[in-house]
Enzyme design. Structure first.
Site, PDB file in Angstrom:
ATOM      1  N   GLU A  35       8.935   2.893  14.297  1.00 14.06           N
ATOM      2  CA  GLU A  35       9.623   3.189  13.048  1.00 14.06           C
ATOM      3  C   GLU A  35       9.722   4.697  12.850  1.00 14.06           C
ATOM      4  O   GLU A  35       8.989   5.461  13.454  1.00 14.06           O
ATOM      5  CB  GLU A  35       8.883   2.540  11.883  1.00 14.06           C
ATOM      6  CG  GLU A  35       8.754   1.026  12.052  1.00 14.06           C
ATOM      7  CD  GLU A  35       8.464   0.309  10.755  1.00 14.06           C
ATOM      8  OE1 GLU A  35       9.421   0.059  10.005  1.00 14.06           O
ATOM      9  OE2 GLU A  35       7.288  -0.006  10.505  1.00 14.06           O
ATOM     10  N   GLU A  51       4.679  -3.758  12.466  1.00 16.19           N
ATOM     11  CA  GLU A  51       3.635  -2.726  12.426  1.00 16.19           C
ATOM     12  C   GLU A  51       2.498  -3.341  11.638  1.00 16.19           C
ATOM     13  O   GLU A  51       2.649  -3.691  10.470  1.00 16.19           O
ATOM     14  CB  GLU A  51       4.172  -1.455  11.763  1.00 16.19           C
ATOM     15  CG  GLU A  51       3.305  -0.231  12.004  1.00 16.19           C
ATOM     16  CD  GLU A  51       2.132  -0.148  11.054  1.00 16.19           C
ATOM     17  OE1 GLU A  51       0.980  -0.255  11.555  1.00 16.19           O
ATOM     18  OE2 GLU A  51       2.329   0.006   9.851  1.00 16.19           O
ATOM     19  N   CYS A  63      -2.900   1.700   6.795  1.00 17.92           N
ATOM     20  CA  CYS A  63      -3.098   1.262   8.178  1.00 17.92           C
ATOM     21  C   CYS A  63      -3.627   2.372   9.061  1.00 17.92           C
ATOM     22  O   CYS A  63      -4.260   2.112  10.079  1.00 17.92           O
ATOM     23  CB  CYS A  63      -1.801   0.685   8.740  1.00 17.92           C
ATOM     24  SG  CYS A  63      -0.407   1.824   8.669  1.00 17.92           S
ATOM     25  N   ASN A  75       0.798  -1.229   0.000  1.00 12.21           N
ATOM     26  CA  ASN A  75       0.000   0.000   0.000  1.00 12.21           C
ATOM     27  C   ASN A  75       0.831   1.280   0.000  1.00 12.21           C
ATOM     28  O   ASN A  75       0.383   2.316  -0.473  1.00 12.21           O
ATOM     29  CB  ASN A  75      -0.999   0.009   1.160  1.00 12.21           C
ATOM     30  CG  ASN A  75      -0.322  -0.057   2.511  1.00 12.21           C
ATOM     31  OD1 ASN A  75       0.742  -0.652   2.664  1.00 12.21           O
ATOM     32  ND2 ASN A  75      -0.940   0.550   3.511  1.00 12.21           N
TER      33      ASN A  75
END
Length: 503
Positions: free
Chosen positions: A474, A258, A292, A160
């Protein structure tokens, strides 16, 4: 899945091992079509073998000694050159990203801009890989810390954000002196190839970054299981992430995952409704809901819910759906048939669980010729959704929004925290005390106030809590913590044996 013919071999995406582009020895490959136009065959992605992962591990191991000894600022300069090249080629990369993944050109260009920022920040960190000096309990004893690379790291990335997400893993990994194995998504191999070509052109030495295309079951699993790989960073589903976490833990590897999100917008009775509606639309339907951080739930106090839903539906119905490469399009297609079918299944579930407001069905050629060859679903809103409903609890990854009505602030926070996920949340209010209380009590890794659930900055940590994330955050300085090991050094300069008890 198809056997690879000689004609198809000319269109196959190669692997990148030890500084060379090489065709996989695999006999099977997956076709990759433009999700907006099925007739547009982009190429094939090979289903590489475990043996090819071993070749990549050997290359990474061979390159590691020289790369870790390369001064960190020199490593950073390579990344800066890559950032400049990406800026120069921004339009070309954005067009490829849109063709392969489906998002609009504006969204693709935004992803490229964010990636440049990420690389610039990581390159700067090359001059900030600092330790600290610490006062010792003993006289004539010098204590300090240094950062060292982990070794070979494995990266498994999603489709994505096929430029930004891989780069926010690759850049800090390289800055810290690690060598890398990267398995990109099977859905965006050609965009991934462009990322590697830019790093190669920037002067990255052979073997430092190795790319193996293929399935998660073969290539991904072998990267996770190989004993020479000392850290794994994964972005994807909770189901796959939990498997990776368990397998890596058995070998005591560092793990960073994640995963999913079910991100809420909380709209209180004093909110600016126009601002809340605009932000909710952007968060829910931008990138076709395939991120997300997308807004998938909006929790509205009952006293303003009717007006909010009216304004929301009006905006959603007016959004232009279509091929992201065309001017004016605001919502592109689902990335592939599997994701498209998954969203359609949830549309049917939603019709049984709640009250449909708009959308709710696929677009076909009957709705316009441009919809005849793509995976198009319009912005969809369900109202009066029970907080425990499946469409309010499970990640859909499409342009689908659930409206949950509540009586007050307390009930809104309870509904927001009622899922297993905890990535991001937004709250819309003009009450300063509620802003700070919501920021403290919302169970998520990131809170936005009077702005969408989406978005982030290169120098700011990114990640979530609960089932959303495990391991260090991150981006930002926390990324360096994951890709480096902290070593403590004691230097005794007494010149003689110490007397007494040493702890």
């Amino acid at each position: 899945m198809a056997a690879v013919s000689e004609v198809a071999r000319q269109m196959i995406c190669p692997n990148y091992i030890n500084g060379r582009w090489t065709h996989s020895s695999a006999s099977s490959a997956l076709e990759r079509h433009n999700p907006a136009r099925h007739s547009d065959l982009i190429g094939y992605v090979p289903l590489s073998t475990r043996a090819e992962v071993h070749q990549a591990v050997d290359a990474a191991a061979g390159a590691l000694p020289a790369w870790r000894e390369t001064p960190a600022p020199v490593r950073g300069k390579i990344l800066l050159r890559m950032a400049r090249l990406l800026e120069e080629q921004k339009d070309d990369v954005a067009r490829l990203l849109t063709r392969e993944e489906g998002k609009t050109l504006a969204e693709s260009a935004g992803e490229i801009t964010r990636t440049v920022n990420i690389v610039e920040y990581a390159a700067g960190e090359a001059r900030r890989l600092t330790g600290e000096t610490l006062p010792s309990e003993l006289p004539r004893n010098f204590a300090y810390t240094i950062r060292q690379p982990v070794g070979i790291v494995g990266l498994i990335t999603p489709w994505n954000f096929p430029v930004a997400v891989p780069v926010w893993k690759i850049a800090p990994a390289l800055v810290c002196g690690n060598t890398v194995l990267w398995k990109p998504s099977e859905l965006t191999p050609f965009t991934s190839r462009r990322v590697v070509e830019l790093l190669e052109a920037a002067g990255l030495p052979p073997g430092v970054l190795n790319v193996i295309n293929g399935s998660g079951e073969e290539v991904g699993d072998e990267i996770v299981e190989h004993p020479a790989v000392r850290a794994i960073s994964f972005t994807g589903s909770c189901e796959v992430g939990s498997i990776i976490y368990a397998k890596a833990a058995r070998q005591m590897k560092k793990v960073q995952c994640e995963m999913g999100g079910k991100n809420p917008v909380v709209v209180l009775e004093d909110a600016d409704l126009d601002l809340a509606v605009g932000s909710t639309v952007a968060g829910a339907f931008g990138s076709t809901g395939q991120r997300c951080t997308a807004t998938s739930r909006v929790i509205v106090v009952e006293s303003v819910a009717d007006e909010f839903v009216r304004l929301l539906a009006e905006r959603a119905r007016n959004m232009k759906v279509g091929d992201g490469a065309q001017p004016g399009v605001q919502v592109g297609p689902s990335v592939d048939e599997a994701q498209f079918n998954k969203v359609q299944e949830y549309l049917e579930i939603g019709k049984r669980e709640a009250q449909p407001v708009c959308g709710g069905q696929r677009l076909t050629a009957k709705d316009g010729n441009e919809y005849g060859q793509g995976y198009f679903i319009p912005p969809t809103i369900f109202d009066r959704v029970p907080s425990e409903a499946r469409i309010a609890q499970e990640e859909i990854f499409g342009p689908v929004l659930s409206v949950i009505r509540v009586k007050d602030f307390e009930e809104a926070l309870a509904a927001a925290n009622s899922t297993r996920f905890g990535l991001t949340a937004s709250v819309f209010t003009t009450d300063a005390s509620r802003v700070f209380e919501a920021a403290e009590r919302l169970e998520c890794g990131m809170v936005h106030v009077n702005s969408p659930t989406v978005g982030g900055e290169a120098h700011v940590p990114f990640g979530g809590v609960k089932a959303t994330g495990i391991g260090e955050r991150e981006t930002g300085s926390t990324a360096i913590d994951f890709y480096s090991e902290l070593k403590v050094v004691y230097v005794d300069y007494t010149g003689r044996k110490r007397e007494g008890k040493l702890y």
